[in-house]
Design an enzyme around this catalytic site. Sequence first.
Site, mmCIF file in Angstrom:
data_model
loop_
_atom_site.group_PDB
_atom_site.id
_atom_site.type_symbol
_atom_site.label_atom_id
_atom_site.label_comp_id
_atom_site.label_asym_id
_atom_site.label_seq_id
_atom_site.Cartn_x
_atom_site.Cartn_y
_atom_site.Cartn_z
ATOM 1 N N LYS A 103 0.842 -1.203 0.000
ATOM 2 C CA LYS A 103 0.000 0.000 0.000
ATOM 3 C C LYS A 103 0.877 1.252 0.000
ATOM 4 O O LYS A 103 0.603 2.216 -0.714
ATOM 5 C CB LYS A 103 -0.903 -0.032 1.234
ATOM 6 C CG LYS A 103 -1.808 1.164 1.408
ATOM 7 C CD LYS A 103 -2.852 0.897 2.477
ATOM 8 C CE LYS A 103 -2.268 0.806 3.869
ATOM 9 N NZ LYS A 103 -1.997 2.119 4.461
ATOM 10 N N ARG A 148 2.601 5.957 -3.263
ATOM 11 C CA ARG A 148 3.687 6.826 -3.733
ATOM 12 C C ARG A 148 3.796 6.759 -5.259
ATOM 13 O O ARG A 148 3.934 7.775 -5.938
ATOM 14 C CB ARG A 148 5.019 6.404 -3.088
ATOM 15 C CG ARG A 148 5.154 6.830 -1.628
ATOM 16 C CD ARG A 148 6.254 6.034 -0.910
ATOM 17 N NE ARG A 148 6.517 6.564 0.424
ATOM 18 C CZ ARG A 148 5.755 6.349 1.489
ATOM 19 N NH1 ARG A 148 4.653 5.625 1.363
ATOM 20 N NH2 ARG A 148 6.080 6.860 2.664
ATOM 21 N N GLY A 193 -5.593 7.567 5.575
ATOM 22 C CA GLY A 193 -4.705 8.625 6.066
ATOM 23 C C GLY A 193 -3.587 8.972 5.101
ATOM 24 O O GLY A 193 -3.247 10.148 4.928
ATOM 25 N N SER A 210 4.887 12.302 11.544
ATOM 26 C CA SER A 210 4.606 11.194 10.642
ATOM 27 C C SER A 210 5.390 11.363 9.342
ATOM 28 O O SER A 210 5.428 12.443 8.748
ATOM 29 C CB SER A 210 3.106 11.143 10.325
ATOM 30 O OG SER A 210 2.862 10.289 9.227
ATOM 31 N N GLN A 219 4.575 10.482 6.589
ATOM 32 C CA GLN A 219 3.686 10.791 5.466
ATOM 33 C C GLN A 219 3.649 12.285 5.161
ATOM 34 O O GLN A 219 3.482 12.682 4.017
ATOM 35 C CB GLN A 219 2.281 10.255 5.752
ATOM 36 C CG GLN A 219 2.224 8.737 5.766
ATOM 37 C CD GLN A 219 0.872 8.209 6.179
ATOM 38 O OE1 GLN A 219 -0.067 8.968 6.400
ATOM 39 N NE2 GLN A 219 0.764 6.897 6.307
ATOM 40 N N SER A 255 10.960 7.217 11.570
ATOM 41 C CA SER A 255 10.392 6.633 10.331
ATOM 42 C C SER A 255 11.304 6.842 9.126
ATOM 43 O O SER A 255 10.834 7.082 8.004
ATOM 44 C CB SER A 255 8.996 7.215 10.044
ATOM 45 O OG SER A 255 8.103 6.885 11.064
ATOM 46 N N ASP A 260 3.926 0.362 12.369
ATOM 47 C CA ASP A 260 2.746 -0.372 11.911
ATOM 48 C C ASP A 260 2.753 -1.845 12.305
ATOM 49 O O ASP A 260 1.720 -2.516 12.193
ATOM 50 C CB ASP A 260 2.593 -0.257 10.388
ATOM 51 C CG ASP A 260 1.985 1.076 9.980
ATOM 52 O OD1 ASP A 260 1.426 1.767 10.843
ATOM 53 O OD2 ASP A 260 2.078 1.418 8.786
ATOM 54 N N LYS A 308 -3.244 7.302 14.396
ATOM 55 C CA LYS A 308 -3.538 6.406 13.274
ATOM 56 C C LYS A 308 -5.058 6.269 13.106
ATOM 57 O O LYS A 308 -5.828 7.081 13.610
ATOM 58 C CB LYS A 308 -2.875 5.047 13.515
ATOM 59 C CG LYS A 308 -1.347 5.096 13.550
ATOM 60 C CD LYS A 308 -0.744 5.241 12.172
ATOM 61 C CE LYS A 308 0.759 5.084 12.195
ATOM 62 N NZ LYS A 308 1.353 5.151 10.850
ATOM 63 N N ARG A 333 -4.089 3.533 18.513
ATOM 64 C CA ARG A 333 -3.772 2.106 18.539
ATOM 65 C C ARG A 333 -3.252 1.630 19.894
ATOM 66 O O ARG A 333 -3.437 0.460 20.254
ATOM 67 C CB ARG A 333 -2.764 1.780 17.424
ATOM 68 C CG ARG A 333 -3.414 1.801 16.053
ATOM 69 C CD ARG A 333 -2.449 1.503 14.931
ATOM 70 N NE ARG A 333 -3.179 1.388 13.663
ATOM 71 C CZ ARG A 333 -2.604 1.369 12.467
ATOM 72 N NH1 ARG A 333 -1.286 1.482 12.359
ATOM 73 N NH2 ARG A 333 -3.337 1.255 11.378
#
Length: 409
Positions: A23, A28, A70, A145, A147, A173, A292, A319, A323
């Site tokens: 994913k 990307r 997200g 994050s 992202q 990350s 994750d 998230k 979580r």
Amino acid sequence: MKLHLTGPSNTKLNDTITITGSKSESNRSLLLAALFSDIKIENISNSDDAQVMAKGLKISEGTVDIHHAGTAMRFLTGYFASQEGKEVVLTGSKRMTERPIEILVDALKTLGAEISYVQDEGYPPIKIKGQRIVKDKVSLPANVSSQYISSLLLIAPSLENGLELELVGKITSVPYIKMTLALLDEIGVTTSFEGNLIKVSPKAKVAPTTLVVESDWSSASYFYGICALAAPGTEITLSAYKKESLQGDSVLANIYTAFGVETTFSNNMVTLKKTDKKIDAKNEFDLANAPDIAQTIAVTCFGLGVGCYLTGLHTLKIKETDRLEALNTELSKLGANIAVTDKTLTIVPSIGILEDIAIDTYNDHRMAMAFAPLAMKTTIIINDAEVVSKSYPDFWNDLKQLDFGIKEL
């Protein structure tokens, strides 16, 4: 959909499972293909998230609803901000309107983007009026994050002057940032990542390129969990995976040696084998670069009756659900001795797992899939089991292939 799960009659498993594209890589690649028409993609993820991303990229005006996705929210924010002439409102599920976007929006505004909040300051939905962006320097906190960071890096080659992105503080990350940069390198974009400074050169056109998406390591994690809880001699083969993976979650291969699972690579396939290795009573992992897989590891430790101390989990609060609190609640229902903070999780070794406990999934695909391997040890119920379609629509069918008993209630 509520599912009742029982484990295979033979706890020594032997099978091969095919998992679709990552994913993370798919989203990307989809954005890059939208920016550069000469890019083609193979082995794209069949997840809801990838489908929502692909659909969103085709919209030029009006409302773009990304539901629970997200990654799509963050990536499309950068994409639409840089697309002169496009004007959209980017929105999603109720949970999505509770997930912060301000850090990314502020960075894009610094570069000259025109973005406003439709409801609550700092949160979706957001109204974006695409602009020609010429400024090329911006900074972000390094512990946010990845992202947010990747959203800026992915649009960077299409910007008139490229981008210099400074990350302030200790970077987390890193593998996801490197995944993004590796894909840019693959399409011929010049990049550098030295210290806390990332530079991406502008590129008006790329040569025809096919991006082949590796299968998803996050999805593989659930089979690592199954293998760890299975009998010694179990072998589960997964395709298609690279030993030198771009995905941070590939660290699974090293982590799960602690739980007696050996990993071997051959012909773009990975084979997991359960050994009779003695498992330590306490296991400590820093998951700052692979948050994750925290849910999978926590459930594995509980299922094995061993303890763990997981750190680097600060991003799990924002998230699909919180979580850490979700793990605390659901594992406690099963009889776990667990404690969480805003960035750590501790499980104390325990004996026995309660039967027929219904696990709530909180609109979070990873809650459903992380808890499913416990069927190797006890009967379990998964509420709202269809949530797996967000990243892995074939999950329950693949468990049936391994002879799990799955009955809809």
